[in-house]
Design a protein around this motif. Structure first.
Motif, short mmCIF file in Angstrom:
data_model
loop_
_atom_site.label_atom_id
_atom_site.label_comp_id
_atom_site.label_asym_id
_atom_site.label_seq_id
_atom_site.Cartn_x
_atom_site.Cartn_y
_atom_site.Cartn_z
N GLY A 224 11.24 4.49 11.00
CA GLY A 224 9.87 4.16 11.61
C GLY A 224 9.46 5.52 11.89
N MET A 225 8.13 5.70 12.07
CA MET A 225 7.49 7.05 12.18
C MET A 225 5.91 6.57 12.83
SD MET A 225 4.48 7.84 10.37
CE MET A 225 4.46 9.27 10.39
N VAL A 226 5.71 7.47 13.81
CA VAL A 226 4.35 7.23 14.55
C VAL A 226 3.92 8.72 14.45
CG1 VAL A 226 5.04 7.06 16.56
CG2 VAL A 226 2.70 6.45 16.18
N SER A 227 2.55 9.10 14.36
CA SER A 227 2.01 10.27 14.27
C SER A 227 0.45 10.20 14.71
CB SER A 227 1.83 11.20 13.08
OG SER A 227 0.98 10.53 12.05
N LEU A 228 0.17 11.16 15.42
CA LEU A 228 -1.35 11.54 15.97
C LEU A 228 -1.78 12.54 15.67
CD1 LEU A 228 -3.60 10.04 17.65
CD2 LEU A 228 -2.65 11.06 19.82
N ALA A 229 -3.19 12.82 14.94
CA ALA A 229 -3.68 14.05 14.80
C ALA A 229 -5.02 14.14 15.53
CB ALA A 229 -3.86 14.33 13.31
N LEU A 230 -5.35 15.08 16.28
CA LEU A 230 -6.65 15.37 16.95
C LEU A 230 -7.30 16.73 16.37
CD1 LEU A 230 -5.26 14.82 20.59
CD2 LEU A 230 -6.24 13.05 19.03
N ASP A 231 -8.49 16.78 16.43
CA ASP A 231 -9.34 17.96 16.03
C ASP A 231 -10.32 17.86 17.25
OD1 ASP A 231 -7.93 18.36 13.92
OD2 ASP A 231 -9.43 18.03 12.53
N GLN A 232 -10.68 18.93 17.85
CA GLN A 232 -11.46 19.24 18.97
C GLN A 232 -12.14 20.43 18.94
OE1 GLN A 232 -12.47 17.03 21.81
NE2 GLN A 232 -14.03 18.45 21.72
N PRO A 233 -13.52 20.26 18.68
CA PRO A 233 -14.36 21.64 18.93
C PRO A 233 -14.43 22.09 20.26
CG PRO A 233 -15.65 19.66 18.47
CD PRO A 233 -14.42 19.35 18.49
N ILE A 234 -14.21 23.38 20.47
CA ILE A 234 -14.41 23.71 21.72
C ILE A 234 -15.65 24.94 21.49
CG2 ILE A 234 -13.32 25.33 23.54
CD1 ILE A 234 -10.75 24.05 22.54
N GLY A 235 -16.76 24.70 22.06
CA GLY A 235 -17.97 25.22 21.98
C GLY A 235 -18.42 25.15 20.43
N SER A 236 -19.23 26.24 20.14
CA SER A 236 -19.60 26.49 18.74
C SER A 236 -18.76 27.13 17.73
CB SER A 236 -21.07 26.91 18.51
OG SER A 236 -21.14 28.12 19.25
N GLN A 237 -17.70 27.97 18.25
CA GLN A 237 -17.06 28.88 17.43
C GLN A 237 -15.75 28.65 17.29
OE1 GLN A 237 -18.61 31.14 15.61
NE2 GLN A 237 -20.52 30.25 16.36
N SER A 238 -15.11 27.66 17.97
CA SER A 238 -13.63 27.40 17.86
C SER A 238 -13.31 25.66 17.59
CB SER A 238 -13.07 27.50 19.29
OG SER A 238 -13.19 29.00 19.71
N VAL A 239 -12.19 25.53 17.25
CA VAL A 239 -11.71 24.36 16.79
C VAL A 239 -10.10 24.29 17.11
CG1 VAL A 239 -11.13 24.87 14.39
CG2 VAL A 239 -11.61 22.22 15.22
N LEU A 240 -9.77 23.19 17.89
CA LEU A 240 -8.41 23.08 18.11
C LEU A 240 -7.86 21.78 17.51
CD1 LEU A 240 -5.86 23.40 20.12
CD2 LEU A 240 -7.09 21.73 21.54
N GLU A 241 -6.74 22.14 16.87
CA GLU A 241 -6.10 21.06 16.05
C GLU A 241 -4.59 20.84 16.70
OE1 GLU A 241 -6.78 21.58 11.52
OE2 GLU A 241 -6.18 23.37 12.47
N ILE A 242 -4.43 19.38 16.79
CA ILE A 242 -3.09 18.83 17.37
C ILE A 242 -2.48 18.12 16.63
CG2 ILE A 242 -1.92 17.73 19.44
CD1 ILE A 242 -4.12 18.98 21.18
N ASP A 243 -1.18 18.20 16.29
CA ASP A 243 -0.35 17.17 15.72
C ASP A 243 0.89 16.74 16.54
OD1 ASP A 243 -1.09 16.74 12.57
OD2 ASP A 243 -1.70 18.73 13.32
N MET A 244 1.14 15.38 16.44
CA MET A 244 2.54 14.86 17.31
C MET A 244 2.92 13.82 16.48
SD MET A 244 1.00 14.60 21.10
CE MET A 244 -0.63 13.93 20.57
N GLU A 245 4.37 13.98 16.24
CA GLU A 245 4.90 12.99 15.18
C GLU A 245 6.35 12.66 15.86
OE1 GLU A 245 6.79 13.01 10.80
OE2 GLU A 245 5.01 13.85 11.01
N TYR A 246 6.52 11.46 15.95
CA TYR A 246 8.14 10.96 16.09
C TYR A 246 8.50 10.04 15.05
CZ TYR A 246 11.81 8.26 17.86
OH TYR A 246 12.97 7.59 18.07
#
Length: 765
Positions: A224-246
């Motif tokens: 079994g597995m579960v994962s979550l991916a997030l993309d979040q812009p920070i202002g107009s010049q940056s982007v934050l990517e997050i990945d979590m998986e179990y």
């Protein structure tokens, strides 16, 4: 299914993911003003499928696949679906330069690239960051598998001398899918893939559960597995990517076989799980992976990328394990089964294994031009800490006498199984004597700089190098039941190396010709249990590699790639000059013996570094549209893997173990002219003859394998669709040996899967 898969571990992380899912669904999380994602190639997708590179290697090799001075392969999500993968091994059959290297059913997977073993600690990555390769890797949330061939230590850090296998996770987008899968023998699975994306950011949630009943009888389990991916812009010049998986995987293994008497192939039965005793238990992998990456465009010339990741894996590794031949001599030959098919059955347990891989990196790319010359200056620093703990280790022969004691007269060391009649006896030891067997900590700090200089005529010169400080602390305490000896090794080393790389590329109309040189450093190999100096660690090995290649376009719809390569490194091997005497004692534990600089005639059975092994090869690849309805892809690798300069004349000049001289694969997909979109695909694989012994006496025969696929899409109404996929693996039920790996110092043969039917239904909205 509860006997194989525990929902308790999944439910803990499930609650966390559910809270995160609810959070990202609310607009409060993305309360910033609506802004477009910055124009940053966070993970540029290579054109047409031959270009390669993770987000970090592209800093040094460029975004355009034509300009990249290296060979590799990108396997897309569409191709993955055509293959119908159950494991990474299934996917990588699409790369002719990659071979399995002891990847039995139910266990973690090993690979060779260009005949060199991929380091599981540094050579397998997710989104460009190192992970614990000794684990089962989830595929449900991956959109690409990328392979880089040859040393890439200059770009990613020392230890990836064979090459790199990089899995790319799916990014957020508007999606809602429910999938159901079924395989032969009632393997069943279900998965969900939902997500949303917009100017303010996005999220994507993947979850899957599988009940595993492979054609290998008895290698049942669940995952079994579960994962979550997030993309979040920070202002107009940056982007934050997050990945979590179990993920959690629990399955009984299908161990390999050994040669009969060291001179003949054993019976080939891909459905047989050798040594499947009533006391054997599944191997369990519990994995938690998290990573974050912040990309910031300082201005049009400078981009900065910071990355942090942690991968933690806990393993219960246990099975009834067939290994060696006791014959009638009262001694154990661990290198082969008996000539009549008898083998010794072992009770193997390594519980509560823990492996952590923590990674921090800061990378940048600065672009500057003057007088028609452009400099793309990549720079960075990284820190890697990798720990391995094996605190509860037990390995002893199955308790034939059922007395739970060691018998000094070797009465327990009788043959307890036979491969011809598929029989085995012997029970679990009632009172195992666990020991703290192995502790290792690796720390690696590095600095890198690279300048890609584009000249006015379009030629590209790339000059770079990575300074690496590598520190390793190791403690190994191995109890060998045959001699009742405990061998303890304590070692602390600190090395500082510089790994250079340079290349030159010239544009030729619609093609690019390139030549390059790269280095890498392999970590020191630990002597296997079946060597007389088991527990000792050999010196690191520096790898040298040169490549010359050409790649380009054939018209507007097809591409091609041709690469010639040569690589060499020192050779590690066990000095088997007299197998009949091997493992009768620990006589080679001479404190003055240096396995890194052995004498002309090293001690019998010792694991030493002597001579060299080289790889000289040619790689061909092409893909594209053959007609309006027909597309195809072809790959070929021809290679001479030579060993020379050792004290064993029987080994010198031979082709290296498990390396075929020729491997080929082809994929054809045809769209049928019917009302509903329907596609038929055929996958073909050919693997040439391969040595199963270092002296070349025994070889695995060559084999062809064909897979057939059918894919149909149907519209069910406004915005809804149904996708049906049918895949027949090994269409003609060809029995073949998939690989013969050097495992625990011995050649282990694993069988390819028999004919397997796979069916999947995906409902999308």
């Amino acid at each position: 299914m509860s006997g194989y898969f525990s929902f308790s571990g999944l439910s803990r992380i499930g609650r966390i993911v559910l809270l995160l899912f609810l959070a990202v669904s609310g607009r409060a999380v993305f309360a910033q003003s609506a802004t477009a994602l910055p124009d940053i190639e966070v993970r540029a997708q290579p054109s047409l499928g031959l270009g390669v590179g993770s987000s970090q290697t592209q800093l040094f090799t460029g975004q355009d696949w034509l300009d990249q001075p290296l060979s590799g392969r990108v396997i897309t999500k569409e191709e993955m679906m055509v293959v119908g993968p159950s494991r990474l091994t299934d996917i990588l059959q699409l790369d002719s330069s990659v071979e399995p290297y002891y990847s039995p059913v139910g266990y973690y997977e090993g690979f060779l690239i260009r005949g060199f073993a991929v380091d599981p600690a540094l050579g397998i990555r997710v989104n460009g960051v190192p992970i614990v390769g000794e684990s089962r890797l989830s595929l449900q949330n991956k959109q690409q598998v990328q392979t880089l061939r040859g040393p890439v230590g200059t770009w990613v850090g020392a230890g990836a001398s064979a090459g790199l296998i990089n899995l790319v996770t799916e990014r957020p987008r508007d999606i809602g899918e429910l999938s159901l899968t079924a395989e032969s023998r009632a393997s069943l699975g279900a998965g969900v893939d939902i997500g949303s994306a917009g100017p303010q950011g996005g999220w994507r949630l993947n979850a899957a559960i599988d009940h595993l009943r492979p054609e290998a009888r008895g290698a049942d389990g669940g995952s079994g597995m579960v994962s979550l991916a997030l993309d979040q812009p920070i202002g107009s010049q940056s982007v934050l990517e997050i990945d979590m998986e179990y993920s959690r995987h629990s399955q009984r293994t299908q161990p390999g076989s050994q040669l009969l008497g060291g001179t003949a192939l054993p019976p080939l039965n891909p459905k047989l799980v050798l040594g499947r005793s009533d006391w054997s238990k599944p191997v369990v992998f519990d994995s938690i992976f998290t990573m974050g990456r912040l990309t910031h465009a300082v201005d049009s010339n400078l981009k900065i990328m910071g990355t942090a990741s942690l991968h933690r894996v806990k393993t219960d590794d246990r099975s009834s394990f067939p290994w060696g031949c006791s014959a009638s001599t009262g001694t154990l030959a661990g290198t082969y089964f008996c000539s009549n098919g008898d083998f010794t059955l072992w009770d193997y347990r390594s519980l509560q294994e823990k492996r952590d891989a923590a990674y921090l990196a800061l990378d940048g790319l600065y672009t500057v031009g003057h007088e028609g010359i452009t400099h793309n200056i990549a720079f960075g620093a990284s820190y890697l800490r990798r720990t391995t703990r094996m605190p509860e280790y037990f390995w002893d022969v199955a308790d034939t006498n059922n007395n739970g004691e060691f018998d000094a007269d070797f009465s327990d060391y009788v043959d307890t199984g036979n491969v011809f009649d598929s029989s085995w006896t012997g029970g679990a030891n009632p009172s195992p004597f666990f020991s703290d067997a192995f502790d290792q900590t690796i720390e690696q700090f590095s600095l890198v700089a690279n300048d890609r200089i584009t000249l006015a005529n379009g030629d590209v010169i790339s000059l770079g190098g990575r300074w690496v400080k590598h520190k390793e602390d190791l403690r190994s305490a191995f109890y060998w039941a045959v001699t009742q000896d405990t061998v303890t090794t304590v070692r602390s080393t600190e090395d500082t190396v510089f790994l250079p790389a340079f290349s030159y590329s010239r544009r030729l109309s619609a093609a690019v010709l390139y030549a390059g040189y790269r280095q890498d450093l392999d970590a020191g190999s630990r002597a296997p249990n079946s060597s007389s100096n088991y527990g000792s660690v050999l010196c690191p090995r520096r790898v040298h590699s040169i490549e010359v290649g050409i790649r380009g376009r054939l018209g507007s719809k097809s591409i091609f790639e041709t690469t010639t390569f040569y690589a060499e490194r020192p050779y590690n091997f066990r000095n088997d000059t007299s197998l009949s005497e091997l493992l009768t004692s620990a006589e080679a534990q001479d404190p003055d013996f240096d396995p890194c600089n052995p004498s002309i005639n090293p001690p019998n059975g010792s694991f030493v570094q002597q001579g060299k092994e080289s790889r000289l090869g040619l790689e061909l690849g092409t893909s594209g549209a053959l007609s309006q309805s027909l597309t195809g892809r072809l790959g070929l690798t021809a290679m001479r893997a030579k060993v020379s300069g050792t004290s064993q004349e029987a080994v010198n000049g031979n082709h290296a173990l498990n390396t075929p001289e020729l491997s080929m694969n082809g994929l054809l997909a045809y769209k049928l002219p019917v009302s509903q979109p329907t596609q038929v695909s055929v996958l073909w694989n050919y693997v040439g003859q391969r040595p199963a012994t270092t002296d070349g006496r025994v070889k695995l025969p060559s084999h062809h394998r064909f897979d057939l696929g059918l894919h149909q899409d149907r519209r069910l109404g406004e915005g809804a669709g149904l996708s049906l996929r049918l895949h027949v693996e090994n269409l003609f039920d060809k029995a073949y040996w998939r690989d013969t790996a050097d495992f625990l110092g011995d050649g282990y043969l694993t069988a390819g899967a028999p004919r397997t039917f796979k069916l999947s239904l995906t409902l999308s909205q």
